[in-house]
Design an enzyme around this catalytic site. Structure first.
Site: not given
Length: 223
Positions: A46, A95, A99
């Site tokens: 993930h 992502e 992040h």
């Protein structure tokens, strides 16, 4: 483009630990309206998430050409399970920008190539798929025994009329030096998947010690 960060306890983009998050694709598909088509029946990535921060540099945009040589592994181990096209890069863009730009404050992760490449390395070293579809307690005990740390294992609660929870996500915690560490109780609360990546409204929470199943299987194959 060179991107400079300053690291201090007062800096708004300071973080202390990373979560390497694996998810079970069929559960992800179950949680959301999507165009899932034959999702993988193995643990996939993930993301690699620093704690407490996100979107640390909105000018540092995702560029797929920087990870061109990683694409075969990315498509297999880090797929966009909600969308069946192999050419989609929106999940990786999300992502990185949410992040990766925060993880990049440390040298081992300070480029897109390093962030995605090191995440793949950590995933392959942990190798959750070697354990197959073990029951929740068995996989938790096996992982704790092998790695010497306790991961966070998350499930969907039973649906109406059911008695079993559905396994959905496993998180391992790492230091800034990319060394394994315990995921402590303070982080053991449920994690609400970000609304800007369409996982629906259902919420994962830490699995309890009751029966658990992997939704790729028929429900009579309860673990």
């Amino acid at each position: 483009m060179f991107h400079l960060f300053f690291s201090s306890e007062q800096h708004p983009h300071t973080w202390k630990k990373l979560f390497l998050v694996h998810h079970w694709p069929v559960t992800v598909c179950k949680m959301s309206e999507n165009d899932c088509n034959d999702p993988p029946q193995y643990w996939t990535i993930h993301g690699l998430w620093p704690d407490k921060v996100d979107e640390c540099n909105r000018t540092w945009h995702f560029n797929v050409t920087e990870i061109q040589d990683l694409l075969p592994d990315m498509r297999h181990y880090w797929p966009d399970v909600l969308h069946s096209s192999h050419n989609r890069t929106q999940f990786w863009k999300h992502e990185w920008e949410k992040h990766g730009t925060c993880a990049a404050t440390v040298e081992p992760l300070n480029s897109q190539k390093k962030y995605f490449g090191r995440t793949l390395d950590l995933y392959q070293k942990l190798d959750l798929n070697r354990y197959g579809n073990l029951p929740f307690l068995a996989i938790k005990e096996a992982l704790t025994s092998v790695y010497g740390v306790t991961p966070k294992v998350q499930c969907l609660p039973p649906e109406e009329g059911e008695e079993v929870q559905t396994i959905g996500q496993i998180e391992f915690c790492f230091t800034k030096e990319l060394e394994l560490r315990n995921c402590t109780n303070s982080e053991a609360e449920s994690y609400v998947m970000p609304n800007n990546w369409h996982f629906g409204s259902e919420e994962l929470s830490v699995c309890n010690d009751t029966l658990t199943y992997y939704p790729a299987q028929k429900k009579h194959q309860i673990l």
